[in-house]
Design a protein around this motif. Structure first.
Motif, PDB file in Angstrom:
ATOM      1  N   MET A  61       0.843  -1.186   0.000  1.00  0.00           N
ATOM      2  CA  MET A  61       0.000   0.000   0.000  1.00  0.00           C
ATOM      3  C   MET A  61       0.887   1.247   0.000  1.00  0.00           C
ATOM      4  SD  MET A  61      -2.822   1.108   2.826  1.00  0.00           S
ATOM      5  CE  MET A  61      -1.898   2.127   3.932  1.00  0.00           C
ATOM      6  N   ALA A  62       0.706   2.104  -0.952  1.00  0.00           N
ATOM      7  CA  ALA A  62       1.499   3.326  -1.046  1.00  0.00           C
ATOM      8  C   ALA A  62       1.140   4.279   0.094  1.00  0.00           C
ATOM      9  CB  ALA A  62       1.248   4.007  -2.382  1.00  0.00           C
ATOM     10  N   THR A  63       2.127   5.058   0.493  1.00  0.00           N
ATOM     11  CA  THR A  63       1.877   6.056   1.533  1.00  0.00           C
ATOM     12  C   THR A  63       1.456   7.365   0.869  1.00  0.00           C
ATOM     13  OG1 THR A  63       4.230   6.597   1.565  1.00  0.00           O
ATOM     14  CG2 THR A  63       3.447   4.989   3.175  1.00  0.00           C
ATOM     15  N   THR A  64       0.879   8.234   1.655  1.00  0.00           N
ATOM     16  CA  THR A  64       0.293   9.466   1.125  1.00  0.00           C
ATOM     17  C   THR A  64       0.800  10.701   1.870  1.00  0.00           C
ATOM     18  OG1 THR A  64      -1.543   9.458   2.687  1.00  0.00           O
ATOM     19  CG2 THR A  64      -1.859   8.197   0.640  1.00  0.00           C
ATOM     20  N   ALA A  65       0.468  11.858   1.321  1.00  0.00           N
ATOM     21  CA  ALA A  65       0.797  13.119   1.978  1.00  0.00           C
ATOM     22  C   ALA A  65       0.125  13.199   3.347  1.00  0.00           C
ATOM     23  CB  ALA A  65       0.373  14.294   1.099  1.00  0.00           C
ATOM     24  N   HIS A  66      -1.067  12.649   3.458  1.00  0.00           N
ATOM     25  CA  HIS A  66      -1.759  12.621   4.753  1.00  0.00           C
ATOM     26  C   HIS A  66      -0.945  11.824   5.773  1.00  0.00           C
ATOM     27  CE1 HIS A  66      -4.982  12.498   7.707  1.00  0.00           C
ATOM     28  NE2 HIS A  66      -4.804  11.187   7.770  1.00  0.00           N
ATOM     29  N   ASP A  67      -0.393  10.691   5.339  1.00  0.00           N
ATOM     30  CA  ASP A  67       0.452   9.880   6.232  1.00  0.00           C
ATOM     31  C   ASP A  67       1.673  10.684   6.674  1.00  0.00           C
ATOM     32  OD1 ASP A  67      -1.234   7.611   5.904  1.00  0.00           O
ATOM     33  OD2 ASP A  67      -0.101   6.984   4.128  1.00  0.00           O
ATOM     34  N   VAL A  68       2.285  11.403   5.742  1.00  0.00           N
ATOM     35  CA  VAL A  68       3.459  12.218   6.076  1.00  0.00           C
ATOM     36  C   VAL A  68       3.093  13.224   7.154  1.00  0.00           C
ATOM     37  CG1 VAL A  68       5.094  13.948   5.222  1.00  0.00           C
ATOM     38  CG2 VAL A  68       4.551  11.949   3.813  1.00  0.00           C
ATOM     39  N   ARG A  69       2.022  13.942   6.945  1.00  0.00           N
ATOM     40  CA  ARG A  69       1.589  14.973   7.896  1.00  0.00           C
ATOM     41  C   ARG A  69       1.295  14.364   9.271  1.00  0.00           C
ATOM     42  NH1 ARG A  69      -1.228  17.597   4.742  1.00  0.00           N
ATOM     43  NH2 ARG A  69      -0.017  19.511   4.709  1.00  0.00           N
ATOM     44  N   THR A  70       0.570  13.272   9.300  1.00  0.00           N
ATOM     45  CA  THR A  70       0.201  12.627  10.555  1.00  0.00           C
ATOM     46  C   THR A  70       1.437  12.173  11.330  1.00  0.00           C
ATOM     47  OG1 THR A  70      -1.911  11.907   9.630  1.00  0.00           O
ATOM     48  CG2 THR A  70      -1.107  10.722  11.567  1.00  0.00           C
ATOM     49  N   ILE A  71       2.342  11.505  10.641  1.00  0.00           N
ATOM     50  CA  ILE A  71       3.539  10.992  11.307  1.00  0.00           C
ATOM     51  C   ILE A  71       4.464  12.131  11.715  1.00  0.00           C
ATOM     52  CG2 ILE A  71       5.627   9.600  11.006  1.00  0.00           C
ATOM     53  CD1 ILE A  71       3.861   7.766   9.154  1.00  0.00           C
ATOM     54  N   ALA A  72       4.704  13.063  10.808  1.00  0.00           N
ATOM     55  CA  ALA A  72       5.622  14.169  11.116  1.00  0.00           C
ATOM     56  C   ALA A  72       5.149  14.944  12.337  1.00  0.00           C
ATOM     57  CB  ALA A  72       5.766  15.099   9.911  1.00  0.00           C
ATOM     58  N   LEU A  73       3.867  15.244  12.403  1.00  0.00           N
ATOM     59  CA  LEU A  73       3.351  16.021  13.535  1.00  0.00           C
ATOM     60  C   LEU A  73       3.270  15.211  14.822  1.00  0.00           C
ATOM     61  CD1 LEU A  73       0.644  18.164  11.719  1.00  0.00           C
ATOM     62  CD2 LEU A  73       2.904  18.896  12.561  1.00  0.00           C
ATOM     63  N   SER A  74       3.392  13.889  14.724  1.00  0.00           N
ATOM     64  CA  SER A  74       3.391  13.060  15.937  1.00  0.00           C
ATOM     65  C   SER A  74       4.767  13.023  16.598  1.00  0.00           C
ATOM     66  CB  SER A  74       2.945  11.633  15.607  1.00  0.00           C
ATOM     67  OG  SER A  74       3.973  10.904  14.956  1.00  0.00           O
ATOM     68  N   LEU A  75       5.796  13.450  15.894  1.00  0.00           N
ATOM     69  CA  LEU A  75       7.136  13.449  16.472  1.00  0.00           C
ATOM     70  C   LEU A  75       7.284  14.612  17.444  1.00  0.00           C
ATOM     71  CD1 LEU A  75       9.074  12.505  13.227  1.00  0.00           C
ATOM     72  CD2 LEU A  75       8.714  11.067  15.254  1.00  0.00           C
ATOM     73  N   PRO A  76       7.978  14.411  18.549  1.00  0.00           N
ATOM     74  CA  PRO A  76       8.066  15.426  19.608  1.00  0.00           C
ATOM     75  C   PRO A  76       8.582  16.776  19.108  1.00  0.00           C
ATOM     76  CG  PRO A  76       8.969  13.335  20.366  1.00  0.00           C
ATOM     77  CD  PRO A  76       8.712  13.184  18.897  1.00  0.00           C
ATOM     78  N   GLY A  77       7.885  17.830  19.519  1.00  0.00           N
ATOM     79  CA  GLY A  77       8.315  19.187  19.215  1.00  0.00           C
ATOM     80  C   GLY A  77       8.143  19.602  17.770  1.00  0.00           C
ATOM     81  N   SER A  78       7.381  18.839  16.991  1.00  0.00           N
ATOM     82  CA  SER A  78       7.239  19.116  15.564  1.00  0.00           C
ATOM     83  C   SER A  78       6.092  20.076  15.281  1.00  0.00           C
ATOM     84  CB  SER A  78       7.002  17.817  14.792  1.00  0.00           C
ATOM     85  OG  SER A  78       8.116  16.973  14.922  1.00  0.00           O
ATOM     86  N   SER A  79       6.258  20.836  14.204  1.00  0.00           N
ATOM     87  CA  SER A  79       5.213  21.752  13.760  1.00  0.00           C
ATOM     88  C   SER A  79       5.247  21.829  12.245  1.00  0.00           C
ATOM     89  CB  SER A  79       5.433  23.141  14.365  1.00  0.00           C
ATOM     90  OG  SER A  79       6.668  23.677  13.928  1.00  0.00           O
TER      91      SER A  79
END
Length: 131
Positions: free
Chosen positions: A1-19
């Protein structure tokens, strides 16, 4: 299953201190910075949502690209002098691999104290080097 821009946003913002902050008309994800928005970029999303740019030591890029050219690439003339590699989202196997790629990039730019306070992230990084 290919990943999406939504996945990028969700994961990136879940990392500590990310914005998230727009730069060059594209979403970028940052860590650190006094105001939560001025930190260092660890991922940028292409304007067509098909690829991302992530931090990668220049000395590691050629090996990644050679090993998985369908996944990793650079834009000659644009990326040559920067410690970044681009990743085609359609070639990323799943969100687990995407999380590993984003975490590895985050670890390269996160403030040392913040990264040290999240040892669980250090042990989970490294899949960007082949999956």
């Amino acid at each position: 299953m290919a990943t999406t821009a939504h996945d990028v946003r969700t994961i990136a913002l879940s990392l500590p201190g990310s914005s998230e902050k727009l730069a060059w008309g594209m979403p970028t994800f940052r860590v650190g910075g006094k105001d939560g928005k001025s930190g260092k970029i660890f991922v940028s999303l292409a304007d067509d949502d098909t690829s991302i740019g992530v931090k990668c030591p220049k000395e590691d890029r050629a090996e990644l690209i050679e090993a998985e050219p369908e996944k990793f690439f650079i834009r000659p003339g644009h990326d040559d002098n920067y410690a970044w590699v681009r990743v085609r989202l359609a070639a990323v196997e799943n969100t687990r691999e995407l999380r590993s790629i984003l975490t590895d990039s985050w670890l390269q730019v996160a403030p040392k104290r913040l990264a040290a306070s999240h040892p669980e992230l250090v042990s989970g990084a490294g899949a960007a080097e082949g999956g």
